[in-house]
Write a protein that holds these residues in place. Sequence first.
Motif, mmCIF file in Angstrom:
data_model
loop_
_atom_site.group_PDB
_atom_site.id
_atom_site.type_symbol
_atom_site.label_atom_id
_atom_site.label_comp_id
_atom_site.label_asym_id
_atom_site.label_seq_id
_atom_site.Cartn_x
_atom_site.Cartn_y
_atom_site.Cartn_z
ATOM 1 N N LEU A 73 -4.286 9.836 -40.934
ATOM 2 C CA LEU A 73 -4.633 8.928 -42.031
ATOM 3 C C LEU A 73 -3.977 9.405 -43.326
ATOM 4 O O LEU A 73 -3.410 8.598 -44.077
ATOM 5 C CB LEU A 73 -6.148 8.841 -42.197
ATOM 6 N N SER A 74 -4.015 10.713 -43.569
ATOM 7 C CA SER A 74 -3.373 11.235 -44.779
ATOM 8 C C SER A 74 -1.859 11.014 -44.740
ATOM 9 O O SER A 74 -1.247 10.691 -45.768
ATOM 10 C CB SER A 74 -3.694 12.723 -44.965
ATOM 11 N N LEU A 75 -1.263 11.143 -43.568
ATOM 12 C CA LEU A 75 0.175 10.903 -43.441
ATOM 13 C C LEU A 75 0.513 9.424 -43.619
ATOM 14 O O LEU A 75 1.546 9.082 -44.185
ATOM 15 C CB LEU A 75 0.689 11.415 -42.098
ATOM 16 N N LEU A 76 -0.372 8.561 -43.155
ATOM 17 C CA LEU A 76 -0.168 7.121 -43.329
ATOM 18 C C LEU A 76 -0.249 6.749 -44.813
ATOM 19 O O LEU A 76 0.629 6.059 -45.332
ATOM 20 C CB LEU A 76 -1.203 6.329 -42.531
ATOM 21 N N VAL A 77 -1.289 7.228 -45.474
ATOM 22 C CA VAL A 77 -1.461 6.931 -46.899
ATOM 23 C C VAL A 77 -0.272 7.464 -47.701
ATOM 24 O O VAL A 77 0.167 6.830 -48.655
ATOM 25 C CB VAL A 77 -2.796 7.532 -47.413
ATOM 26 N N SER A 78 0.273 8.588 -47.285
ATOM 27 C CA SER A 78 1.424 9.190 -47.971
ATOM 28 C C SER A 78 2.753 8.625 -47.487
ATOM 29 O O SER A 78 3.808 9.122 -47.886
ATOM 30 C CB SER A 78 1.415 10.706 -47.754
ATOM 31 N N GLN A 79 2.695 7.656 -46.597
ATOM 32 C CA GLN A 79 3.871 6.980 -46.044
ATOM 33 C C GLN A 79 4.812 7.927 -45.295
ATOM 34 O O GLN A 79 6.022 7.733 -45.282
ATOM 35 C CB GLN A 79 4.614 6.209 -47.134
ATOM 36 N N MET A 80 4.231 8.925 -44.647
ATOM 37 C CA MET A 80 5.024 9.840 -43.820
ATOM 38 C C MET A 80 5.101 9.348 -42.381
ATOM 39 O O MET A 80 5.920 9.855 -41.610
ATOM 40 C CB MET A 80 4.434 11.251 -43.863
ATOM 41 N N ILE A 81 4.206 8.419 -42.004
ATOM 42 C CA ILE A 81 4.282 7.785 -40.684
ATOM 43 C C ILE A 81 4.134 6.284 -40.870
ATOM 44 O O ILE A 81 3.599 5.817 -41.875
ATOM 45 C CB ILE A 81 3.209 8.309 -39.693
ATOM 46 N N SER A 82 4.588 5.553 -39.875
ATOM 47 C CA SER A 82 4.515 4.088 -39.945
ATOM 48 C C SER A 82 3.114 3.603 -39.595
ATOM 49 O O SER A 82 2.350 4.301 -38.921
ATOM 50 C CB SER A 82 5.528 3.476 -38.969
ATOM 51 N N ILE A 83 2.821 2.402 -40.028
ATOM 52 C CA ILE A 83 1.530 1.785 -39.695
ATOM 53 C C ILE A 83 1.404 1.604 -38.185
ATOM 54 O O ILE A 83 0.322 1.763 -37.619
ATOM 55 C CB ILE A 83 1.327 0.452 -40.454
ATOM 56 N N THR A 84 2.509 1.315 -37.510
ATOM 57 C CA THR A 84 2.487 1.127 -36.054
ATOM 58 C C THR A 84 2.089 2.421 -35.340
ATOM 59 O O THR A 84 1.261 2.403 -34.431
ATOM 60 C CB THR A 84 3.871 0.660 -35.554
ATOM 61 N N ALA A 85 2.665 3.533 -35.774
ATOM 62 C CA ALA A 85 2.309 4.824 -35.167
ATOM 63 C C ALA A 85 0.844 5.147 -35.443
ATOM 64 O O ALA A 85 0.121 5.586 -34.542
ATOM 65 C CB ALA A 85 3.212 5.936 -35.706
ATOM 66 N N ALA A 86 0.404 4.899 -36.673
ATOM 67 C CA ALA A 86 -0.989 5.183 -37.023
ATOM 68 C C ALA A 86 -1.948 4.334 -36.190
ATOM 69 O O ALA A 86 -2.953 4.848 -35.690
ATOM 70 C CB ALA A 86 -1.219 4.932 -38.514
ATOM 71 N N ILE A 87 -1.641 3.063 -36.022
ATOM 72 C CA ILE A 87 -2.509 2.182 -35.224
ATOM 73 C C ILE A 87 -2.582 2.680 -33.780
ATOM 74 O O ILE A 87 -3.660 2.737 -33.188
ATOM 75 C CB ILE A 87 -2.030 0.721 -35.302
ATOM 76 N N ALA A 88 -1.441 3.052 -33.220
ATOM 77 C CA ALA A 88 -1.425 3.548 -31.832
ATOM 78 C C ALA A 88 -2.290 4.807 -31.705
ATOM 79 O O ALA A 88 -3.084 4.931 -30.762
ATOM 80 C CB ALA A 88 0.006 3.837 -31.392
ATOM 81 N N ILE A 89 -2.173 5.718 -32.649
ATOM 82 C CA ILE A 89 -2.958 6.958 -32.621
ATOM 83 C C ILE A 89 -4.438 6.646 -32.790
ATOM 84 O O ILE A 89 -5.287 7.160 -32.053
ATOM 85 C CB ILE A 89 -2.472 7.929 -33.717
ATOM 86 N N PHE A 90 -4.767 5.792 -33.758
ATOM 87 C CA PHE A 90 -6.169 5.460 -34.022
ATOM 88 C C PHE A 90 -6.802 4.743 -32.831
ATOM 89 O O PHE A 90 -7.934 5.048 -32.454
ATOM 90 C CB PHE A 90 -6.306 4.616 -35.291
ATOM 91 N N ILE A 91 -6.082 3.816 -32.229
ATOM 92 C CA ILE A 91 -6.627 3.107 -31.063
ATOM 93 C C ILE A 91 -6.918 4.095 -29.937
ATOM 94 O O ILE A 91 -7.993 4.070 -29.339
ATOM 95 C CB ILE A 91 -5.664 1.997 -30.587
ATOM 96 N N ARG A 92 -5.990 4.964 -29.656
ATOM 97 C CA ARG A 92 -6.177 5.928 -28.571
ATOM 98 C C ARG A 92 -7.345 6.867 -28.871
ATOM 99 O O ARG A 92 -8.249 7.037 -28.051
ATOM 100 C CB ARG A 92 -4.885 6.715 -28.358
#
Length: 173
Positions: free
Chosen positions: A78-97
Amino acid sequence: MNVPNLLTVFRFVLIPVYLVLFFSELPNRTVWAFGVLLLAGLTDVLDGYLARRHQQVTQLGVMLDPLADKLMMLAVFLSLLVSQMISITAAIAIFIRDLGMISLSAFFHFRGKLTVPANLMGKLTTVLYYIALSLLMFGYPSGSEFLWGVIIFSFITSLIYLLQFKMLNQRTM
């Protein structure tokens, strides 16, 4: 409460510490936040070692240990997403899993089903996530591609976990 379970609870405490450091204005904040993440990883290894060595594996520990791991990883991603170090698609995949694994574990635990303890594939997934996090947090160009490989691997390990869960609970009926 035994020492391994106390170490697991300590990992829950490290989650907000990581977030405060990551989003702070401190010099070298990434290094400090990563240090907290490594401390969480080391306590994870230590609590598992102590629990097995001293025969202190408990059902509470079996459930809380992976929950602490997953919540820490979710906070970091989540911190990497907010800081734009990862894409929203990667974050969604990680969060869903991870949310799926947390939800299913809790659902089945409260239904009286046995929980599959951490296994080699799960531990390898965690190590690979730590490598991906270090690549991403310190700006290595291949970090995103490596992360996607780990995400795919994590979904495979989740399927294996679900199959083990099903087999374990079929034998106990």
